[in-house]
Design a protein around this motif. Structure first.
Motif, short mmCIF file in Angstrom:
data_model
loop_
_atom_site.label_atom_id
_atom_site.label_comp_id
_atom_site.label_asym_id
_atom_site.label_seq_id
_atom_site.Cartn_x
_atom_site.Cartn_y
_atom_site.Cartn_z
N GLU A 1 0.83 -1.09 0.11
CA GLU A 1 -0.10 -0.05 0.05
C GLU A 1 0.58 1.33 0.04
O GLU A 1 0.62 2.16 -0.84
CB GLU A 1 -0.95 -0.21 1.34
N LYS A 2 2.07 1.40 0.92
CA LYS A 2 2.77 2.48 0.85
C LYS A 2 3.59 2.59 -0.41
O LYS A 2 3.64 3.80 -0.98
CB LYS A 2 3.77 2.13 2.11
N TYR A 3 3.90 1.58 -1.09
CA TYR A 3 4.73 1.57 -2.46
C TYR A 3 3.93 2.10 -3.35
O TYR A 3 4.03 3.06 -4.05
CB TYR A 3 5.05 0.18 -2.75
N TYR A 4 2.66 1.87 -3.31
CA TYR A 4 1.65 2.39 -4.60
C TYR A 4 1.31 3.88 -4.33
O TYR A 4 1.09 4.36 -5.23
CB TYR A 4 0.57 1.42 -4.89
N LYS A 5 1.19 3.93 -3.08
CA LYS A 5 0.90 5.55 -2.84
C LYS A 5 2.10 6.41 -3.05
O LYS A 5 1.92 7.34 -3.56
CB LYS A 5 0.62 5.81 -1.33
N ASP A 6 3.31 5.81 -2.85
CA ASP A 6 4.41 6.47 -2.96
C ASP A 6 4.66 6.79 -4.51
O ASP A 6 5.21 7.84 -4.98
CB ASP A 6 5.65 5.92 -2.64
N LYS A 7 4.17 5.76 -5.31
CA LYS A 7 4.35 5.88 -6.71
C LYS A 7 3.19 6.50 -7.69
O LYS A 7 3.24 6.63 -8.74
CB LYS A 7 4.59 4.47 -7.41
N GLY A 8 2.09 6.98 -6.87
CA GLY A 8 1.00 7.65 -7.38
C GLY A 8 -0.04 6.70 -7.92
O GLY A 8 -0.89 7.29 -8.75
N LEU A 9 0.21 5.24 -7.70
CA LEU A 9 -0.84 4.40 -8.06
C LEU A 9 -1.92 4.32 -7.33
O LEU A 9 -2.94 3.60 -7.77
CB LEU A 9 0.09 3.15 -8.41
N LEU A 10 -2.13 4.72 -6.20
CA LEU A 10 -2.81 4.42 -5.11
C LEU A 10 -3.27 5.89 -4.36
O LEU A 10 -2.16 6.29 -3.75
CB LEU A 10 -2.70 3.34 -4.28
#
Length: 337
Positions: free
Chosen positions: A327-336
Motif C-alpha cells: 500500500e505504501k509503495y503504490y501510494k508513493d508511486k502515485g498508483l493509489l
C-alpha cells in the motif's frame, strides 16, 4: 600463491551466496541505496505451480529478480493456487501466485472454503495476469457446447485446486453438476495426457493463454475449446463478479475460430507477517526496468500483462486486503490514493 588463495576464497564466497543472487549487477547496486533491510539475511521462497503450467516459469523469474537484488531465494513447484494459499498461511513460502477467486473464497470462507476458518492472514501485493478458463477438447470428441459434456469423461483439476473451483462454478452456471459427467480429479497435465490416449474427452485448463500443455496436445490432435458464453456467462459473472468475459484468439492455438470464455486474475499473495520494508523493497525491484525485463522474458503473458499500470487488477474492490508495505509503495508511486 597468495593471489590464487584470494581468488579461490572469492570463488567460494560467490558459490556460497549463489542463491542470493551473486553477481546481481546494476539492478542490485541501484536499489541497494533505498533498501531498509539487510537482504542477505532474508530468505524469500516463491511458491509457483506445476512444472507443466505457466505459474512455474513466471514464478521462477520472480525468484531470479529477487536473487539479483541480493536476497536468498528459491522457487518451489507446487500444485498451484490451493496449495499456495495453504503454504502462505503456514509460512512454507513468502510469496505465492494464486487465482483471485480462490483467495477471495479463502478470505471470506465460502465456496470450497465453506466451514473452514477464514484466511484472515492472507494479503495481496500485486496483480499479475488474467487466468483464462480454457475448456479444451478434440475435434473427434464431437463436443461443441457445454451441454455436450453430459456423460463425457472430464478432467476437472486436482481437488480444491483453482482449476477445480472454476470447473465447479462453470458446471453450476450451466445448470449442471459433476453428476452429469464422468468426472476425474486430474491436474490438467494429467487430463491432457489421457486425452492423447483417448481416455479423457475434456480437460479444464485455467491458465494464461499460450499454455504449453495445450500446445503440445495440438501437435498430435486437432483441438477446440468449449465456450463459456450466453446465459451461462451471465449466470457466472452475476453470482461470481470476479469473473470477466475473455476471448481465446484462434491464433493462440491455431483453432478454427475465436472462443468466448471467462477469466479471473492471478495475484501475488503474502502473509500479513512479512515485513513491510521487505514487501516495499521487493516491489521496487520487481517493477524496476531490469526486473520487468527478466519477468517478461519468462513468458509472453508476463511481458504483456505484468506492469505497474495493472498492479492493482484483481485486488481493488475485493475483500482481499493489500499488504501495508505494498500500500505504501503504490501510494508513493502515485498508483493509489
Amino acid at each position: 600463491m597468495k593471489k590464487k588463495l584470494v581468488a579461490s576464497l572469492a570463488a567460494l564466497a560467490c558459490a556460497a551466496t549463489l542463491i542470493a543472487g551473486c553477481g546481481g549487477g546494476d539492478q542490485k547496486a541501484a536499489s541497494d541505496k533505498n533498501a531498509k533491510v539487510d537482504r542477505s539475511k532474508e530468505f524469500v521462497t516463491v511458491l509457483t505451480g506445476p512444472t507443466s503450467g505457466i505459474y512455474f516459469p513466471i514464478g521462477g523469474a520472480f525468484s531470479k529478480v529477487i536473487g539479483e537484488m541480493g536476497y536468498k531465494t528459491s522457487a518451489t513447484a507446487t500444485g498451484a493456487t490451493g496449495e499456495n494459499i495453504n503454504g502462505i498461511l503456514t509460512h512454507k513460502g513468502e510469496l505465492a501466485i494464486a487465482m483471485s477467486d480462490s483467495v477471495i473464497q479463502a478470505v471470506d470462507g465460502f465456496g470450497a472454503y465453506e466451514g473452514k476458518k477464514k484466511a484472515e492472514d492472507l494479503r495481496a501485493i500485486m496483480g499479475l495476469w488474467p487466468n483464462v478458463v480454457q475448456i479444451v477438447t478434440t475435434k473427434d470428441s464431437g463436443i461443441k457446447t457445454f451441454k455436450d459434456i453430459k456423460g463425457k469423461r472430464v478432467g476437472v483439476g486436482a481437488p480444491n485446486s483453482g482449476v477445480e473451483l472454476n470447473a465447479r462454478m462453470i458446471f453450476e452456471a450451466n445448470g449442471m453438476t459433476y453428476k452429469d459427467a464422468k468426472v476425474d480429479y486430474l491436474s490438467y497435465g494429467e487430463a491432457i495426457a489421457q486425452m492423447k490416449n483417448g481416455q479423457c474427452d475434456v480437460a479444464f485448463v485455467t491458465s494464461g493463454l499460450g499454455n504449453a500443455t495445450i500446445k503440445e496436445l495440438g501437435t498430435t490432435k486437432e483441438i477446440s475449446f468449449v465456450p463459456v458464453d450466453g446465459e451461462a456467462l451471465k449466470n457466472l459473472t452475476k453470482k461470481y463478479p470476479f469473473y470477466i468475459e475473455w476471448k481465446i484468439p484462434k491464433a493462440t492455438y491455431d483453432t478454427a475460430a475465436d472462443t468466448t470464455t471467462a477469466a479471473v486474475m492471478n495475484i501475488m499473495i503474502v502473509n500479513k507477517d512479512l515485513k513491510d520494508e521487505v514487501v516495499y523493497d521487493l516491489l521496487d525491484g520487481i517493477y524496476s526496468p531490469k526486473g520487468l525485463e527478466t519477468i517478461g522474458a519468462s513468458h509472453a503473458t508476463a511481458k504483456r500483462e505484468i506492469k505497474p499500470e495493472t498492479a492493482l487488477r484483481g485486488i481493488t474492490g475485493t475483500s482481499v486486503k493489500l499488504h501495508p508495505g505494498a500500500e505504501k509503495y503504490y501510494k508513493d508511486k502515485g498508483l493509489l490514493k
